[in-house]
Scaffold this active site. Sequence first.
Site, short mmCIF file in Angstrom:
data_model
loop_
_atom_site.label_atom_id
_atom_site.label_comp_id
_atom_site.label_asym_id
_atom_site.label_seq_id
_atom_site.Cartn_x
_atom_site.Cartn_y
_atom_site.Cartn_z
N ASN A 134 -9.92 -2.69 2.36
CA ASN A 134 -9.89 -3.37 0.88
C ASN A 134 -11.13 -2.58 0.38
O ASN A 134 -12.54 -2.66 1.45
CB ASN A 134 -9.33 -4.05 0.49
N HIS A 187 0.94 -1.32 0.01
CA HIS A 187 -0.13 -0.24 0.23
C HIS A 187 0.68 1.28 -0.08
O HIS A 187 0.68 2.22 0.38
CB HIS A 187 -1.15 -0.09 0.95
N HIS A 244 -3.69 0.63 12.00
CA HIS A 244 -4.13 -0.97 12.47
C HIS A 244 -4.88 -0.87 13.00
O HIS A 244 -6.24 -0.54 13.98
CB HIS A 244 -3.13 -0.21 13.68
FE1 HDD Z 1 -2.62 -4.78 5.24
C1 HDD Z 1 -1.05 -2.02 5.30
C2 HDD Z 1 -5.35 -3.46 3.95
C3 HDD Z 1 -3.84 -8.26 5.47
C4 HDD Z 1 0.24 -5.71 7.19
N1 HDD Z 1 -3.46 -2.86 4.81
C5 HDD Z 1 -2.48 -2.05 4.52
C6 HDD Z 1 -3.14 -0.83 4.62
C7 HDD Z 1 -4.30 -1.64 4.55
C8 HDD Z 1 -4.44 -2.79 4.90
C9 HDD Z 1 -5.62 -0.64 3.90
C10 HDD Z 1 -2.60 -0.19 4.05
C11 HDD Z 1 -3.15 1.45 5.32
C12 HDD Z 1 -2.52 2.52 5.01
O1 HDD Z 1 -2.94 3.58 4.17
O2 HDD Z 1 -1.80 3.04 5.47
N2 HDD Z 1 -4.19 -6.11 5.02
C13 HDD Z 1 -4.91 -4.80 4.60
C14 HDD Z 1 -6.52 -6.06 4.64
C15 HDD Z 1 -5.79 -7.28 4.81
C16 HDD Z 1 -4.32 -7.00 4.46
C17 HDD Z 1 -7.85 -4.89 3.73
C18 HDD Z 1 -6.58 -8.11 4.49
C19 HDD Z 1 -8.22 -9.10 5.31
N3 HDD Z 1 -2.02 -6.26 5.67
C20 HDD Z 1 -2.50 -7.95 6.01
C21 HDD Z 1 -1.67 -9.18 6.85
C22 HDD Z 1 -0.74 -8.28 7.03
C23 HDD Z 1 -0.60 -7.24 6.93
C24 HDD Z 1 -2.83 -10.64 6.65
C25 HDD Z 1 0.44 -8.94 8.31
C26 HDD Z 1 0.35 -10.21 9.00
N4 HDD Z 1 -0.93 -3.65 6.27
C27 HDD Z 1 0.30 -4.46 6.83
C28 HDD Z 1 1.50 -4.26 6.77
C29 HDD Z 1 0.82 -3.07 6.35
C30 HDD Z 1 -0.76 -3.24 5.70
C31 HDD Z 1 3.19 -4.47 6.65
C32 HDD Z 1 2.11 -1.57 5.70
C33 HDD Z 1 1.83 -0.43 6.06
C34 HDD Z 1 1.58 0.11 7.07
O3 HDD Z 1 0.80 -1.70 7.48
O4 HDD Z 1 1.25 0.58 7.76
O5 HDD Z 1 1.84 -3.75 8.63
#
Ligand code: HDD
Length: 721
Positions: free
Chosen positions: A151, A78, A342
């Site tokens: 999402n 993202h 978060h």
């Molecule tokens: Fe995630 C970012 C949505 C599964 C780990 N995620 C992130 C963002 C969104 C989502 C919208 C961007 C937030 C922003 O605009 O700053 N993610 C989802 C959805 C998931 C999902 C809807 C499944 C239902 N994500 C998911 C899993 C993991 C992560 C299973 C890790 C175990 N996601 C992250 C992250 C991010 C992230 C690496 C990258 C940047 C952030 O968190 O702040 O931690």
Amino acid sequence: MKEKDAKGTVENAKQADLAHNKSDGTDQFMTTAQGLKVNDDNNSLKAGDRGPSLLEDFILREKITHFDHERIPERIVHARGSAAHGYFQPNAEAAKYSKAGFLQDPNSTTPVFVRFSTVAGFRGSTDMARDVRGFAVKFYTQEGNFDLVGNNIPIFFIQDAAKFPDLVHAVKPEPHHEMPQAASAHDTFWDFISLMPESMHMIMWAMSDRAIPRSYRMMEGFGVHTFRLINEKNESSFVKFHWKPKLGTHAVVWDEAVKISGNDPDFHRRDLWEAIDGGIFPEWELGVQVIPEADEHKFDFDLLDPTKIVPEELVPVTIIGKMVLNRNPDNFFAETEQVAFHPGHIVPGIDFTNDPLLQGRLFSYTDTQLSRLGSPNFHEIPINRTIAPMHNHQRDGHMRQEINVGRVSYHPNSLGGGCPYQAKIAEGGFASFNERIDAKKVRERSESFADHFSQAKLFYESQTAVEQDHIINALRFELSKVEVPAIRERMLGLLSQVDQKLAESVALVLGIPVPKSPEKPMNHGVGADHVGKQEPKPIVKYAQTSDALSMIKNKLNSGTIESRMVAFLCADGVDATSVNKMKDALTKEGAVVKIIGTNSTAIKTADGKELKVDHNILTVSSVLFDAVFIPSGKQSIDALKDQEKIPEILNDAFKHCKVIGAEKEGIDLLNEVKAINNISEQKLAEHGIITKDANNQNLASDFINAMAQHRFWIREKPLKI
Ligand code: HDD
């Protein structure tokens, strides 16, 4: 008394801090970071005007050092996003299900900050990649921040967070040469997917037009996981969160997406910014599908499985409020880049379930902020600060902003009068839902997660023929980009378990046969021994299809043309009446008209007046607009005929099934599109080609009605299957 003074000073300092946090720098002297007024910002300190620079130049060193450190790591997923401020307002239904303070009073509003994003591309990648879109909402409630980090697709690729790093490694550019950027059409992604049957439902969505939205403002949003809501009576229910856009759900077509990426890679960012800037505020309703605690096991799928939807026909969506975005950020970095979401930021009245994907996320987001924003004090960055009073004993660390006073930084204490106090539940203290857990420690997947194809089928079968064709074409494109034959074959094997014809029509273009289907659907990962050990349940055949899953059948699409962009093709000699009549009618409906001219400033109308040009024809393409109109005026049409861009603009507008309107002489220009000449005059309107003769006064209303139908799919040839 002394303590009060100290507090006062801290308050003043805090206010000064706030004042410093927002500055446009106008009407002020330039200073160094230490506040020293700068006398010359253009020349470094040198030994003589042609001599070497001096190390003594602390002003130069400060400026360059700051510049050298201006970037922070981009988000691992993202990374590319755009955001806006707004508010949320609950309705009277909301309080029935949750005791969350911000859901109690229909007259109250809660500030929000929303960030939309693509997933796979880097920070500077195109907005128009085929990809899932992030839809993350931060509610600044009086009880603390609540983040709904969802999402635009209601399910996910994988069932367990343990596979998330693998999924992301597979979809990101391949590590040896860092290609391709912002695209899933490559071997590593499809290699992974072909070994993960649990991803098939999500693949259907990701290959549909949902993955190429027309606008962030025209997407649904979903919380994806099943959450819990807890009301005042301490009754818990399971919920799925839905954001329903007021403007309906719309997409572009793939050929358009590819061309938009070249014409304007900031297409979605610009669309969001300009709409809000122009006072057209995007709006969504927040809905919940509420499932009473007692009904947890009533369904043919597991509510904890994030690869499953709860069909809206089984559990309707109850609207509990609305969200309006009405303010653009002041500073991209400070707000959009530094915002930290978060899924674990919740408030009393909202709680988690044991969805294994959600459980993993609860760890991941804080962890990533530590490396991305560089400190456990990321909550002090203005965009992340809660508006609720915040007191605890956390102290110090990199870039700490708060000046904690006094000597007590522990609990329990007597020296600080026991402050800050823990809050009882009645005082708004948070307590996790008292769920009984009595189980063995295992690394296993529940048998109830084993059916990977029924909902993929449900999704595919719920689409119109046009939407199914788009899915087939997307798969043809993506799998044609795959170089290793075995991956393509495995994918066809999986697709055949969703729909045999779908697999066959993809296979037709790949030039290979569909492998023989296994007798039983393949519900376990190929070579993936971590996936479910027990025998899968027999597949549940969903009797019905679900209109809510189709963007075309979806009842959200009310036919409004608000905020839709219309290109008027004009040159000197254009008929002002033709321009103004159509423009007034469209503007009245909330559409946005842009005058496309043969220069960058203004053209002369037939009656000698000046018409301001919004865009030079050299800089635009019809893919940037929802419809095209050619006003009358012989001289204008003659001049347009000489423009190199005209055939491309009109042919693309036709190919992408958009409304094209032309008045009197304007109709001549339609000759540029061969396909239009093949449509009989009586059938033109049926094909979204709106023209008129001198006596017909209905041009504007016909054009508007046609635009309200969005696209004329009749122009698309059905695929040969
Ligand atoms: Fe995630 C970012 C949505 C599964 C780990 N995620 C992130 C963002 C969104 C989502 C919208 C961007 C937030 C922003 O605009 O700053 N993610 C989802 C959805 C998931 C999902 C809807 C499944 C239902 N994500 C998911 C899993 C993991 C992560 C299973 C890790 C175990 N996601 C992250 C992250 C991010 C992230 C690496 C990258 C940047 C952030 O968190 O702040 O931690």
